[in-house]
Design an enzyme around this catalytic site. Structure first.
Site, PDB file in Angstrom:
ATOM      1  CG  HIS A  64      -0.870   0.421  -1.915  1.00 40.94           C
ATOM      2  ND1 HIS A  64      -0.287  -0.156  -0.806  1.00 40.94           N
ATOM      3  CD2 HIS A  64      -1.326   1.623  -1.504  1.00 40.94           C
ATOM      4  CE1 HIS A  64      -0.402   0.650   0.217  1.00 40.94           C
ATOM      5  NE2 HIS A  64      -1.008   1.737  -0.158  1.00 40.94           N
ATOM      6  N   GLY A 108      -2.715   0.761  -8.105  1.00 40.40           N
ATOM      7  CA  GLY A 108      -2.333   2.147  -7.839  1.00 40.40           C
ATOM      8  C   GLY A 108      -1.245   2.651  -8.777  1.00 40.40           C
ATOM      9  CE1 TYR A 138      -6.710   2.866  -6.096  1.00 45.24           C
ATOM     10  CE2 TYR A 138      -7.292   5.081  -6.772  1.00 45.24           C
ATOM     11  CZ  TYR A 138      -6.355   4.082  -6.629  1.00 45.24           C
ATOM     12  OH  TYR A 138      -5.049   4.296  -7.006  1.00 45.24           O
TER      13      TYR A 138
HETATM   14  O1  YXS Z   1       6.738 -13.973  -2.589  1.00 43.36           O
HETATM   15  P1  YXS Z   1       7.862 -12.949  -2.710  1.00 43.36           P
HETATM   16  O2  YXS Z   1       8.370 -12.467  -1.402  1.00 43.36           O
HETATM   17  O3  YXS Z   1       8.904 -13.343  -3.702  1.00 43.36           O
HETATM   18  O4  YXS Z   1       7.165 -11.621  -3.341  1.00 43.36           O
HETATM   19  C1  YXS Z   1       6.520 -11.728  -4.598  1.00 43.36           C
HETATM   20  C2  YXS Z   1       5.217 -10.964  -4.489  1.00 43.36           C
HETATM   21  O5  YXS Z   1       4.560 -11.139  -3.260  1.00 43.36           O
HETATM   22  C3  YXS Z   1       5.710  -9.540  -4.601  1.00 43.36           C
HETATM   23  N1  YXS Z   1       4.650  -8.639  -5.061  1.00 43.36           N
HETATM   24  C4  YXS Z   1       4.055  -7.733  -4.272  1.00 43.36           C
HETATM   25  N2  YXS Z   1       4.249  -7.430  -2.967  1.00 43.36           N
HETATM   26  C5  YXS Z   1       3.459  -6.459  -2.452  1.00 43.36           C
HETATM   27  N3  YXS Z   1       2.510  -5.799  -3.158  1.00 43.36           N
HETATM   28  C6  YXS Z   1       2.300  -6.082  -4.456  1.00 43.36           C
HETATM   29  N4  YXS Z   1       1.382  -5.382  -5.140  1.00 43.36           N
HETATM   30  C7  YXS Z   1       3.089  -7.101  -5.069  1.00 43.36           C
HETATM   31  N5  YXS Z   1       3.139  -7.664  -6.316  1.00 43.36           N
HETATM   32  C8  YXS Z   1       4.097  -8.596  -6.276  1.00 43.36           C
HETATM   33  O6  YXS Z   1       6.744  -9.567  -5.570  1.00 43.36           O
HETATM   34  C9  YXS Z   1       7.321 -10.884  -5.584  1.00 43.36           C
HETATM   35  C10 YXS Z   1       7.259 -11.432  -6.981  1.00 43.36           C
HETATM   36  O7  YXS Z   1       5.884 -11.560  -7.267  1.00 43.36           O
HETATM   37  P2  YXS Z   1       5.374 -12.728  -8.229  1.00 43.36           P
HETATM   38  O8  YXS Z   1       6.078 -14.004  -7.871  1.00 43.36           O
HETATM   39  O9  YXS Z   1       3.897 -12.703  -8.199  1.00 43.36           O
HETATM   40  O10 YXS Z   1       5.916 -12.217  -9.650  1.00 43.36           O
HETATM   41  P3  YXS Z   1       5.351 -12.590 -11.091  1.00 43.36           P
HETATM   42  O11 YXS Z   1       6.352 -12.061 -12.034  1.00 43.36           O
HETATM   43  O12 YXS Z   1       4.978 -14.032 -11.117  1.00 43.36           O
HETATM   44  O13 YXS Z   1       3.991 -11.775 -11.227  1.00 43.36           O
HETATM   45  C11 YXS Z   1       4.057 -10.352 -11.286  1.00 43.36           C
HETATM   46  C12 YXS Z   1       2.636  -9.789 -11.044  1.00 43.36           C
HETATM   47  C13 YXS Z   1       2.726  -8.261 -10.962  1.00 43.36           C
HETATM   48  C14 YXS Z   1       1.697 -10.220 -12.189  1.00 43.36           C
HETATM   49  C15 YXS Z   1       2.122 -10.354  -9.712  1.00 43.36           C
HETATM   50  O14 YXS Z   1       3.105 -10.138  -8.701  1.00 43.36           O
HETATM   51  C16 YXS Z   1       0.848  -9.688  -9.296  1.00 43.36           C
HETATM   52  O15 YXS Z   1      -0.234 -10.000  -9.808  1.00 43.36           O
HETATM   53  N6  YXS Z   1       0.976  -8.726  -8.322  1.00 43.36           N
HETATM   54  C17 YXS Z   1      -0.186  -8.000  -7.784  1.00 43.36           C
HETATM   55  C18 YXS Z   1      -0.718  -6.986  -8.779  1.00 43.36           C
HETATM   56  C19 YXS Z   1      -1.892  -6.267  -8.150  1.00 43.36           C
HETATM   57  O16 YXS Z   1      -2.990  -6.806  -8.042  1.00 43.36           O
HETATM   58  N7  YXS Z   1      -1.633  -5.062  -7.660  1.00 43.36           N
HETATM   59  C20 YXS Z   1      -2.630  -4.235  -6.948  1.00 43.36           C
HETATM   60  C21 YXS Z   1      -2.072  -3.911  -5.560  1.00 43.36           C
HETATM   61  S1  YXS Z   1      -3.256  -3.088  -4.607  1.00 43.36           S
HETATM   62  C22 YXS Z   1      -3.332  -1.516  -5.270  1.00 43.36           C
HETATM   63  O17 YXS Z   1      -2.510  -1.128  -6.077  1.00 43.36           O
HETATM   64  C23 YXS Z   1      -4.415  -0.625  -4.852  1.00 43.36           C
HETATM   65  C24 YXS Z   1      -4.670  -0.648  -3.374  1.00 43.36           C
HETATM   66  S2  YXS Z   1      -5.903  -0.991  -5.730  1.00 43.36           S
HETATM   67  O18 YXS Z   1      -5.954  -2.453  -5.808  1.00 43.36           O
HETATM   68  O19 YXS Z   1      -6.984  -0.479  -4.993  1.00 43.36           O
HETATM   69  O20 YXS Z   1      -5.715  -0.431  -7.033  1.00 43.36           O
END
Ligand code: YXS
Length: 259
Positions: A64, A108, A138
């Site tokens: 998400h 998500g 969730y």
């Molecule tokens: O700072 P900039 O503008 O360059 O943006 C960064 C991150 O902020 C963005 N980004 C995201 N933006 C919004 N929502 C996200 N879920 C998201 N994930 C990343 O993308 C740009 C690059 O991210 P960065 O620098 O962290 O890249 P990386 O290659 O070092 O690491 C990639 C990840 C995926 C390991 C890392 O971005 C990460 O851990 N992202 C969050 C993963 C996560 O926890 N997702 C759950 C989202 S919440 C959801 O899905 C549900 C509500 S729930 O949680 O209930 O299941």
């Protein structure tokens, strides 16, 4: 600029999520383009859909778009939330959708994968169910989708630890259909798609809808529904929910207090 790429080859549609700078976070914009593409595929009587990220992606989807989650006091995963809309579109699309995975899958986006009909993953794929990592309550159909994807103990392990699961273990547990090498991913996916494409589309679309209806057939009383919604509200009204979202946006570790 479009955040997806789309192509159709012999009634097989290929949707590539292409918002790489944002790690294919499931923003409203990305979700809307996928939904519009699926509507076009339905008009063109596409018989199988491959949903993927660009080749050799390190992240299939970061889940998400956290920037689009409400900060507090609103259900973060309500009916009109983009993720919820995408899940319903994938589940009701009248042909099989195969998730073709490379890289890491988060939150998500794991449910998106489970809402697809089959899953092929390369060896570097990981799947992390993350509500507990962010403090998110969730929603009911999402939890049911997780329950349908894995056994009782595995669903709890994924939900409570929020730790990434390897493709190797996910295949062993039957959470994904196939784990293949990156080199064979494209050919393997297309071969599987063509096997489906050459079968009877009407029979397949009806079997898919039957499976969806039977999988979702759960007896839940109004009292149960209200209890679940009340419990979820205590979470999205909590300090911890705000803390989880804020910590992510501020790129720091959250400090959860249990309140
Ligand atoms: O700072 P900039 O503008 O360059 O943006 C960064 C991150 O902020 C963005 N980004 C995201 N933006 C919004 N929502 C996200 N879920 C998201 N994930 C990343 O993308 C740009 C690059 O991210 P960065 O620098 O962290 O890249 P990386 O290659 O070092 O690491 C990639 C990840 C995926 C390991 C890392 O971005 C990460 O851990 N992202 C969050 C993963 C996560 O926890 N997702 C759950 C989202 S919440 C959801 O899905 C549900 C509500 S729930 O949680 O209930 O299941």
């Amino acid at each position: 600029m479009s955040v997806i790429l789309s192509s159709i080859h012999d009634a097989v549609g290929i949707i590539t999520m292409n918002n790489v700078t944002k790690r294919n976070a499931l923003s409203g914009a990305l979700v809307n383009e996928i939904i519009q593409c699926l509507a076009q595929y339905q008009r063109e009587e596409v018989r199988v859909v491959l949903l993927r990220a660009p080749p050799e992606s390190k992240v299939w989807s970061a889940g998400h778009d956290v920037n689009e989650l409400p900060l507090a006091r609103r259900d973060p995963l309500g009916w009109n939330d983009p993720l919820r809309m995408l899940i319903r579109e994938l589940e009701t699309f009248p042909a099989p959708i195969i998730a073709v995975l490379e890289g890491s899958v988060w939150g998500g986006a794991c449910e998106v994968v489970f809402a697809c009909d089959m899953v092929i993953a390369t060896e570097n794929v990981t799947l992390a169910v993350t509500p507990a990592k962010l403090g998110v309550p969730y929603n009911i159909t999402g939890v049911l989708n997780f329950m349908n994807a894995a056994s009782r103990a595995i669903v709890r392990e994924m939900a409570f630890t929020a730790q990434p699961m390897s493709a190797e273990r996910a295949e062993r547990l039957g959470i994904i259909n196939y784990m293949v090498s990156a080199e064979e991913l494209d050919d393997f996916s297309m071969r599987l798609a063509m096997q489906i494409r050459n079968n009877a589309p009407l029979s397949i679309s009806v079997i898919k809808e039957q499976l969806r209806l039977l999988e979702s057939a759960q007896s839940i009383t109004p009292r149960m529904f209200e209890r679940i919604q009340g419990l979820r509200r205590t979470v999205y009204d909590s300090h911890d929910y705000k803390e989880g979202i804020s910590a992510f946006l501020e790129k720091r570790r959250p400090d959860f207090t249990g309140h």
